[in-house]
Design a protein around this motif. Sequence first.
Motif, PDB file in Angstrom:
ATOM      1  N   ILE A  91       0.881  -1.167   0.000  1.00 56.13           N
ATOM      2  CA  ILE A  91       0.000   0.000   0.000  1.00 56.13           C
ATOM      3  C   ILE A  91       0.918   1.217   0.000  1.00 56.13           C
ATOM      4  CG2 ILE A  91      -1.820   1.242   1.208  1.00 56.13           C
ATOM      5  CD1 ILE A  91      -2.630  -1.558   0.141  1.00 56.13           C
ATOM      6  N   ALA A  92       0.685   2.123  -0.934  1.00 56.79           N
ATOM      7  CA  ALA A  92       1.601   3.253  -1.101  1.00 56.79           C
ATOM      8  C   ALA A  92       0.859   4.578  -1.155  1.00 56.79           C
ATOM      9  CB  ALA A  92       2.408   3.077  -2.397  1.00 56.79           C
ATOM     10  N   ALA A  93       1.505   5.570  -0.602  1.00 56.52           N
ATOM     11  CA  ALA A  93       1.132   6.962  -0.833  1.00 56.52           C
ATOM     12  C   ALA A  93       2.264   7.530  -1.683  1.00 56.52           C
ATOM     13  CB  ALA A  93       0.982   7.726   0.472  1.00 56.52           C
ATOM     14  N   ASP A  94       1.985   7.732  -2.952  1.00 50.27           N
ATOM     15  CA  ASP A  94       2.969   8.289  -3.881  1.00 50.27           C
ATOM     16  C   ASP A  94       2.737   9.780  -3.996  1.00 50.27           C
ATOM     17  OD1 ASP A  94       4.525   5.995  -5.189  1.00 50.27           O
ATOM     18  OD2 ASP A  94       2.446   5.296  -5.290  1.00 50.27           O
ATOM     19  N   ILE A  95       3.772  10.548  -3.755  1.00 52.06           N
ATOM     20  CA  ILE A  95       3.709  12.006  -3.860  1.00 52.06           C
ATOM     21  C   ILE A  95       4.505  12.395  -5.096  1.00 52.06           C
ATOM     22  CG2 ILE A  95       4.201  14.210  -2.720  1.00 52.06           C
ATOM     23  CD1 ILE A  95       4.355  12.391  -0.071  1.00 52.06           C
ATOM     24  N   VAL A  96       3.831  13.051  -6.025  1.00 53.22           N
ATOM     25  CA  VAL A  96       4.442  13.387  -7.304  1.00 53.22           C
ATOM     26  C   VAL A  96       4.361  14.890  -7.517  1.00 53.22           C
ATOM     27  CG1 VAL A  96       4.331  12.989  -9.787  1.00 53.22           C
ATOM     28  CG2 VAL A  96       3.720  11.150  -8.225  1.00 53.22           C
ATOM     29  N   ASP A 112       3.523  -2.897   3.851  1.00 54.31           N
ATOM     30  CA  ASP A 112       2.888  -4.157   3.484  1.00 54.31           C
ATOM     31  C   ASP A 112       1.424  -4.094   3.893  1.00 54.31           C
ATOM     32  OD1 ASP A 112       5.290  -5.168   2.585  1.00 54.31           O
ATOM     33  OD2 ASP A 112       5.640  -6.434   4.333  1.00 54.31           O
ATOM     34  N   GLU A 113       0.556  -4.626   3.049  1.00 57.03           N
ATOM     35  CA  GLU A 113      -0.864  -4.651   3.361  1.00 57.03           C
ATOM     36  C   GLU A 113      -1.138  -5.733   4.401  1.00 57.03           C
ATOM     37  OE1 GLU A 113      -5.167  -4.533   1.117  1.00 57.03           O
ATOM     38  OE2 GLU A 113      -3.467  -5.381   0.034  1.00 57.03           O
ATOM     39  N   ALA A 114      -1.742  -5.347   5.510  1.00 59.98           N
ATOM     40  CA  ALA A 114      -2.021  -6.266   6.609  1.00 59.98           C
ATOM     41  C   ALA A 114      -3.265  -7.105   6.339  1.00 59.98           C
ATOM     42  CB  ALA A 114      -2.213  -5.480   7.901  1.00 59.98           C
ATOM     43  N   THR A 115      -3.226  -8.347   6.808  1.00 60.17           N
ATOM     44  CA  THR A 115      -4.415  -9.195   6.792  1.00 60.17           C
ATOM     45  C   THR A 115      -5.247  -8.861   8.028  1.00 60.17           C
ATOM     46  OG1 THR A 115      -3.327 -10.915   8.090  1.00 60.17           O
ATOM     47  CG2 THR A 115      -3.159 -11.082   5.673  1.00 60.17           C
ATOM     48  N   ALA A 116      -6.457  -9.421   8.114  1.00 64.51           N
ATOM     49  CA  ALA A 116      -7.314  -9.192   9.281  1.00 64.51           C
ATOM     50  C   ALA A 116      -6.618  -9.641  10.555  1.00 64.51           C
ATOM     51  CB  ALA A 116      -8.649  -9.922   9.109  1.00 64.51           C
ATOM     52  N   GLU A 117      -5.894 -10.742  10.486  1.00 66.40           N
ATOM     53  CA  GLU A 117      -5.194 -11.268  11.657  1.00 66.40           C
ATOM     54  C   GLU A 117      -4.050 -10.356  12.099  1.00 66.40           C
ATOM     55  OE1 GLU A 117      -7.443 -14.006   9.451  1.00 66.40           O
ATOM     56  OE2 GLU A 117      -5.595 -13.082   8.725  1.00 66.40           O
ATOM     57  N   LEU A 123      -9.312  -2.640  10.792  1.00 67.11           N
ATOM     58  CA  LEU A 123      -9.748  -1.967   9.559  1.00 67.11           C
ATOM     59  C   LEU A 123      -8.781  -2.273   8.423  1.00 67.11           C
ATOM     60  CD1 LEU A 123     -10.561   1.491  11.146  1.00 67.11           C
ATOM     61  CD2 LEU A 123     -12.200  -0.271  10.450  1.00 67.11           C
ATOM     62  N   PRO A 124      -9.312  -2.533   7.226  1.00 68.11           N
ATOM     63  CA  PRO A 124      -8.421  -2.779   6.092  1.00 68.11           C
ATOM     64  C   PRO A 124      -7.676  -1.508   5.690  1.00 68.11           C
ATOM     65  CG  PRO A 124     -10.712  -2.806   5.395  1.00 68.11           C
ATOM     66  CD  PRO A 124     -10.717  -2.636   6.876  1.00 68.11           C
ATOM     67  N   MET A 125      -6.499  -1.703   5.130  1.00 66.88           N
ATOM     68  CA  MET A 125      -5.669  -0.579   4.694  1.00 66.88           C
ATOM     69  C   MET A 125      -6.092  -0.041   3.336  1.00 66.88           C
ATOM     70  SD  MET A 125      -1.989  -2.174   5.764  1.00 66.88           S
ATOM     71  CE  MET A 125      -1.012  -0.748   5.235  1.00 66.88           C
ATOM     72  N   PHE A 126      -6.817  -0.861   2.574  1.00 67.93           N
ATOM     73  CA  PHE A 126      -7.186  -0.497   1.211  1.00 67.93           C
ATOM     74  C   PHE A 126      -8.565  -1.061   0.933  1.00 67.93           C
ATOM     75  CE2 PHE A 126      -7.334  -0.947  -3.385  1.00 67.93           C
ATOM     76  CZ  PHE A 126      -6.687   0.196  -3.833  1.00 67.93           C
ATOM     77  N   ASP A 128     -12.490  -2.032   1.295  1.00 69.07           N
ATOM     78  CA  ASP A 128     -13.329  -2.436   2.424  1.00 69.07           C
ATOM     79  C   ASP A 128     -13.154  -3.894   2.827  1.00 69.07           C
ATOM     80  OD1 ASP A 128     -14.529  -3.654   0.273  1.00 69.07           O
ATOM     81  OD2 ASP A 128     -16.462  -2.666   0.516  1.00 69.07           O
ATOM     82  N   ARG A 129     -12.107  -4.552   2.263  1.00 68.55           N
ATOM     83  CA  ARG A 129     -11.853  -5.952   2.604  1.00 68.55           C
ATOM     84  C   ARG A 129     -10.376  -6.166   2.856  1.00 68.55           C
ATOM     85  NH1 ARG A 129     -15.420  -7.589  -2.147  1.00 68.55           N
ATOM     86  NH2 ARG A 129     -13.522  -7.038  -3.188  1.00 68.55           N
ATOM     87  N   PHE A 130     -10.094  -7.114   3.717  1.00 73.07           N
ATOM     88  CA  PHE A 130      -8.714  -7.506   3.974  1.00 73.07           C
ATOM     89  C   PHE A 130      -8.247  -8.486   2.901  1.00 73.07           C
ATOM     90  CE2 PHE A 130      -9.884  -6.217   8.276  1.00 73.07           C
ATOM     91  CZ  PHE A 130      -8.726  -5.546   8.680  1.00 73.07           C
ATOM     92  N   PRO A 131      -6.945  -8.476   2.602  1.00 71.35           N
ATOM     93  CA  PRO A 131      -6.403  -9.487   1.694  1.00 71.35           C
ATOM     94  C   PRO A 131      -6.223 -10.806   2.453  1.00 71.35           C
ATOM     95  CG  PRO A 131      -4.617  -8.153   2.539  1.00 71.35           C
ATOM     96  CD  PRO A 131      -5.910  -7.569   3.077  1.00 71.35           C
ATOM     97  N   THR A 132      -6.073 -11.856   1.702  1.00 72.96           N
ATOM     98  CA  THR A 132      -5.699 -13.141   2.292  1.00 72.96           C
ATOM     99  C   THR A 132      -4.349 -13.525   1.714  1.00 72.96           C
ATOM    100  OG1 THR A 132      -6.881 -14.320   0.565  1.00 72.96           O
ATOM    101  CG2 THR A 132      -8.079 -13.916   2.606  1.00 72.96           C
ATOM    102  N   ARG A 133      -3.606 -14.239   2.481  1.00 73.47           N
ATOM    103  CA  ARG A 133      -2.307 -14.726   1.997  1.00 73.47           C
ATOM    104  C   ARG A 133      -2.324 -16.243   2.080  1.00 73.47           C
ATOM    105  NH1 ARG A 133      -0.379  -9.634   3.355  1.00 73.47           N
ATOM    106  NH2 ARG A 133       0.376  -9.624   5.468  1.00 73.47           N
ATOM    107  N   ALA A 134      -1.737 -16.854   1.077  1.00 74.54           N
ATOM    108  CA  ALA A 134      -1.681 -18.326   1.045  1.00 74.54           C
ATOM    109  C   ALA A 134      -0.627 -18.840   1.999  1.00 74.54           C
ATOM    110  CB  ALA A 134      -1.385 -18.805  -0.365  1.00 74.54           C
TER     111      ALA A 134
END
Length: 134
Positions: A91-96, A112-117, A123-126, A128-134
């Motif tokens: 997850i990035a904040a790019d300033i141009v 790094d984008e955090a999972t729910a755990e 709260l998700p970083m991006f 309205d849903r959290f990512p999942t990681r395998a």
Amino acid sequence: MTNTAEQNKALVLEAFETLFNRRDYAAAQRFWSTDYIQHSPAFAPGRDGLFDVIKAFPADLRYENALIVADGEYVIAHGRFSSAALPANSIAADIVRIKDGLLVEHWDVIQDEATAEESKSGLPMFGDRFPTRA
């Protein structure tokens, strides 16, 4: 002539789409100045430093924008970089900074984008849903 905030936001989004999603390096040269200044410590100097890093990522690298704001010659884009062969999305904040219709300078803040755990806030970083990681 000075670009408006809306024109600057559209320029950044088109530039990011061209470079990160379409991987069209020839077309991307139209958006980045030959004198481009890169403040990110992960990139070599200049436009070529940026392009070389992107070339090293897998072809399925994707950029998704969630929020973009502009003030004068500065644009801040909040987005997600995914499928970059990293353990987590970024997850990035790019300033141009834009001058004469070109991206001339860049700073970023990346996490790094955090999972729910992993999220203490719940709260998700991006989006309205959290990512999942395998």
